[in-house]
Design a protein around this motif. Structure first.
Motif, PDB file in Angstrom:
ATOM      1  N   ALA A 149       0.836  -1.208   0.000  1.00 54.25           N
ATOM      2  CA  ALA A 149       0.000   0.000   0.000  1.00 54.25           C
ATOM      3  C   ALA A 149       0.870   1.257   0.000  1.00 54.25           C
ATOM      4  CB  ALA A 149      -0.927  -0.011   1.206  1.00 54.25           C
ATOM      5  N   VAL A 150       1.594   1.450  -1.087  1.00 52.21           N
ATOM      6  CA  VAL A 150       2.493   2.601  -1.199  1.00 52.21           C
ATOM      7  C   VAL A 150       2.100   3.519  -2.352  1.00 52.21           C
ATOM      8  CG1 VAL A 150       4.441   1.421  -0.120  1.00 52.21           C
ATOM      9  CG2 VAL A 150       4.113   1.245  -2.603  1.00 52.21           C
ATOM     10  N   GLU A 151       1.062   3.167  -3.096  1.00 53.83           N
ATOM     11  CA  GLU A 151       0.640   3.974  -4.238  1.00 53.83           C
ATOM     12  C   GLU A 151      -0.571   4.808  -3.848  1.00 53.83           C
ATOM     13  OE1 GLU A 151       0.003   1.299  -7.477  1.00 53.83           O
ATOM     14  OE2 GLU A 151       2.095   0.628  -7.524  1.00 53.83           O
ATOM     15  N   THR A 152      -0.459   6.123  -4.015  1.00 49.25           N
ATOM     16  CA  THR A 152      -1.531   7.004  -3.572  1.00 49.25           C
ATOM     17  C   THR A 152      -2.838   6.771  -4.321  1.00 49.25           C
ATOM     18  OG1 THR A 152      -0.747   8.724  -5.092  1.00 49.25           O
ATOM     19  CG2 THR A 152       0.085   8.790  -2.828  1.00 49.25           C
ATOM     20  N   GLY A 153      -2.753   6.176  -5.504  1.00 47.44           N
ATOM     21  CA  GLY A 153      -3.969   5.899  -6.253  1.00 47.44           C
ATOM     22  C   GLY A 153      -4.898   4.920  -5.565  1.00 47.44           C
ATOM     23  N   GLU A 154      -4.369   4.134  -4.635  1.00 44.61           N
ATOM     24  CA  GLU A 154      -5.211   3.172  -3.927  1.00 44.61           C
ATOM     25  C   GLU A 154      -6.110   3.849  -2.900  1.00 44.61           C
ATOM     26  OE1 GLU A 154      -4.865  -1.056  -1.436  1.00 44.61           O
ATOM     27  OE2 GLU A 154      -3.048  -0.071  -2.182  1.00 44.61           O
ATOM     28  N   LYS A 155      -5.748   5.043  -2.481  1.00 46.12           N
ATOM     29  CA  LYS A 155      -6.507   5.720  -1.424  1.00 46.12           C
ATOM     30  C   LYS A 155      -7.996   5.799  -1.740  1.00 46.12           C
ATOM     31  CE  LYS A 155      -2.986   8.871   0.441  1.00 46.12           C
ATOM     32  NZ  LYS A 155      -2.723  10.291   0.779  1.00 46.12           N
ATOM     33  N   GLU A 156      -8.315   6.256  -2.935  1.00 43.66           N
ATOM     34  CA  GLU A 156      -9.716   6.465  -3.303  1.00 43.66           C
ATOM     35  C   GLU A 156     -10.496   5.163  -3.243  1.00 43.66           C
ATOM     36  OE1 GLU A 156     -12.381   8.207  -7.052  1.00 43.66           O
ATOM     37  OE2 GLU A 156     -10.193   8.370  -7.072  1.00 43.66           O
ATOM     38  N   ARG A 157      -9.904   4.077  -3.711  1.00 42.09           N
ATOM     39  CA  ARG A 157     -10.601   2.795  -3.715  1.00 42.09           C
ATOM     40  C   ARG A 157     -10.745   2.243  -2.295  1.00 42.09           C
ATOM     41  NH1 ARG A 157      -7.361   3.022  -8.135  1.00 42.09           N
ATOM     42  NH2 ARG A 157      -5.595   1.963  -7.140  1.00 42.09           N
ATOM     43  N   LEU A 158      -9.722   2.445  -1.479  1.00 41.78           N
ATOM     44  CA  LEU A 158      -9.780   1.945  -0.112  1.00 41.78           C
ATOM     45  C   LEU A 158     -10.888   2.642   0.667  1.00 41.78           C
ATOM     46  CD1 LEU A 158      -6.829   1.034   2.161  1.00 41.78           C
ATOM     47  CD2 LEU A 158      -8.651   2.445   3.081  1.00 41.78           C
ATOM     48  N   VAL A 159     -10.963   3.964   0.586  1.00 42.14           N
ATOM     49  CA  VAL A 159     -11.987   4.673   1.360  1.00 42.14           C
ATOM     50  C   VAL A 159     -13.378   4.424   0.784  1.00 42.14           C
ATOM     51  CG1 VAL A 159     -10.366   6.408   2.173  1.00 42.14           C
ATOM     52  CG2 VAL A 159     -11.686   6.849   0.105  1.00 42.14           C
ATOM     53  N   ALA A 160     -13.473   4.189  -0.530  1.00 44.02           N
ATOM     54  CA  ALA A 160     -14.772   3.854  -1.110  1.00 44.02           C
ATOM     55  C   ALA A 160     -15.252   2.502  -0.587  1.00 44.02           C
ATOM     56  CB  ALA A 160     -14.680   3.838  -2.633  1.00 44.02           C
ATOM     57  N   ASP A 161     -14.336   1.539  -0.482  1.00 40.58           N
ATOM     58  CA  ASP A 161     -14.706   0.223   0.042  1.00 40.58           C
ATOM     59  C   ASP A 161     -15.056   0.302   1.525  1.00 40.58           C
ATOM     60  OD1 ASP A 161     -14.382  -1.049  -2.390  1.00 40.58           O
ATOM     61  OD2 ASP A 161     -12.305  -1.624  -2.004  1.00 40.58           O
ATOM     62  N   LEU A 162     -14.325   1.112   2.274  1.00 40.80           N
ATOM     63  CA  LEU A 162     -14.609   1.252   3.704  1.00 40.80           C
ATOM     64  C   LEU A 162     -15.961   1.911   3.925  1.00 40.80           C
ATOM     65  CD1 LEU A 162     -13.638   0.970   6.645  1.00 40.80           C
ATOM     66  CD2 LEU A 162     -12.576   3.241   6.400  1.00 40.80           C
ATOM     67  N   GLY A 163     -16.271   2.944   3.140  1.00 40.78           N
ATOM     68  CA  GLY A 163     -17.555   3.622   3.295  1.00 40.78           C
ATOM     69  C   GLY A 163     -17.739   4.129   4.711  1.00 40.78           C
ATOM     70  N   THR A 164     -18.881   3.804   5.303  1.00 39.56           N
ATOM     71  CA  THR A 164     -19.174   4.217   6.680  1.00 39.56           C
ATOM     72  C   THR A 164     -18.897   3.102   7.684  1.00 39.56           C
ATOM     73  OG1 THR A 164     -21.494   3.543   6.447  1.00 39.56           O
ATOM     74  CG2 THR A 164     -20.948   5.830   5.896  1.00 39.56           C
ATOM     75  N   HIS A 165     -18.296   2.002   7.211  1.00 37.21           N
ATOM     76  CA  HIS A 165     -18.009   0.884   8.109  1.00 37.21           C
ATOM     77  C   HIS A 165     -16.832   1.209   9.027  1.00 37.21           C
ATOM     78  CE1 HIS A 165     -20.065  -0.930   4.601  1.00 37.21           C
ATOM     79  NE2 HIS A 165     -20.618  -1.716   5.508  1.00 37.21           N
ATOM     80  N   ASN A 166     -16.756   0.489  10.134  1.00 33.94           N
ATOM     81  CA  ASN A 166     -15.677   0.675  11.098  1.00 33.94           C
ATOM     82  C   ASN A 166     -14.706  -0.502  11.165  1.00 33.94           C
ATOM     83  OD1 ASN A 166     -16.482   3.291  12.214  1.00 33.94           O
ATOM     84  ND2 ASN A 166     -18.272   2.187  12.981  1.00 33.94           N
ATOM     85  N   LEU A 167     -15.006  -1.571  10.456  1.00 33.78           N
ATOM     86  CA  LEU A 167     -14.146  -2.753  10.396  1.00 33.78           C
ATOM     87  C   LEU A 167     -13.877  -3.068   8.932  1.00 33.78           C
ATOM     88  CD1 LEU A 167     -16.245  -5.095  12.758  1.00 33.78           C
ATOM     89  CD2 LEU A 167     -14.426  -3.547  13.471  1.00 33.78           C
ATOM     90  N   MET A 168     -12.650  -3.475   8.647  1.00 34.66           N
ATOM     91  CA  MET A 168     -12.336  -3.854   7.269  1.00 34.66           C
ATOM     92  C   MET A 168     -11.357  -5.015   7.267  1.00 34.66           C
ATOM     93  SD  MET A 168     -10.720  -1.596   4.129  1.00 34.66           S
ATOM     94  CE  MET A 168     -12.273  -1.123   3.363  1.00 34.66           C
ATOM     95  N   ILE A 169     -11.601  -5.960   6.357  1.00 33.85           N
ATOM     96  CA  ILE A 169     -10.627  -7.003   6.054  1.00 33.85           C
ATOM     97  C   ILE A 169      -9.995  -6.653   4.719  1.00 33.85           C
ATOM     98  CG2 ILE A 169     -10.341  -9.429   5.432  1.00 33.85           C
ATOM     99  CD1 ILE A 169     -12.439 -10.127   7.513  1.00 33.85           C
TER     100      ILE A 169
END
Length: 252
Positions: A149-169
């Motif tokens: 996880a060193v590429e800034t382009g992943e940020k948008e996808r990670l936060v989109a997947d997390l959404g409003t959840h508080n736990l993530m695998i």
């Protein structure tokens, strides 16, 4: 023990409290055996308009972290204050993404535990096999593996997947939890980690397993939410007392 320059004293009492809470969380992760040498990371955002947060300096074991050794950085990864120790680039990418996207995510915890990563490697992820798993049933998200996880382009996808959840695998990677406080994020992490341990142990037994229904998952998650706030605070206070007995150096 490694020698690391301490930061300047905390600028406010609130910041000192956050430093001690986060340092305690690092020491507790080491106590439970969830750490991985000098890697993985926990962070907490300092309240205010500057969007600064505290994270571990790269090079210290979690058992060595103290309140004053935590590094303060901004959302661009630039050090703030006197401590200019480097931080893990993956820590910056993951944590800055979540802190920037979620105002309620004051604390973010990300680990590569054995049981957590084992479940993250399973196609169906966390299964409804235990009460611990059901407690977060409505609150669990997944993010596909994209490499380190060193590429800034992943940020948008990670936060989109997390959404409003508080736990993530994070598939094939590990676990992530967020919370409005260090206590909330840590207790969520404990429950999720224990659910993964229970799943791996149940699967290892070789017997037919009882899967609870999705409806039962929603029921238990709702029941758990009603008691979480008080339970997390009381659990964290007890953990801090335990740490003060066993390993009080984190406060330095």
């Amino acid at each position: 023990m490694a020698t690391v320059a301490a930061t300047k004293p905390a600028e406010t009492p609130d910041e000192q409290t956050l430093r001690e809470d986060l340092a305690a969380a690092y020491r507790l992760v080491a106590h439970f055996g969830w750490d991985e040498l000098i890697f993985t990371h926990l962070s907490v955002r300092i309240p205010g308009p500057d969007h600064q947060f505290l994270i571990n300096p790269l090079g210290l074991l979690f058992e060595e972290i103290t309140a004053s050794s935590l590094v303060k950085i901004d959302l661009q990864g630039r050090p703030v204050g006197d401590n200019t120790q480097p931080v893990n680039p993956a820590g910056f990418v993951i944590h800055s993404a979540v802190h920037a996207a979620r105002e309620d995510a004051q604390c973010v915890m990300h680990l590569h535990t054995v049981a957590g990563t084992a479940v993250a490697a399973q196609r169906d992820g966390l299964l409804p096999l235990s009460q611990n798993a059901l407690l977060g049933w409505d609150d669990l998200a997944y993010h596909d593996y994209e490499g380190l996880a060193v590429e800034t382009g992943e940020k948008e996808r990670l936060v989109a997947d997390l959404g409003t959840h508080n736990l993530m695998i994070l598939r094939n990677h590990g676990l992530l939890t967020v919370g409005a406080t260090v206590a909330d994020a840590f207790v969520r992490l404990f429950i999720l980690q224990r659910a993964c341990e229970m799943q791996v142990a149940a699967q290892a037994g070789g017997a037919d397993l009882i899967h609870q229904s999705d409806a039962m998952g929603h029921k238990v998650a709702a029941q758990g939410r009603a008691a979480f706030a008080a339970g997390a605070g009381l659990s964290w206070a007890a953990l801090r007392r335990k740490l003060d007995r066993l390993d009080p150096g984190y406060r330095a």
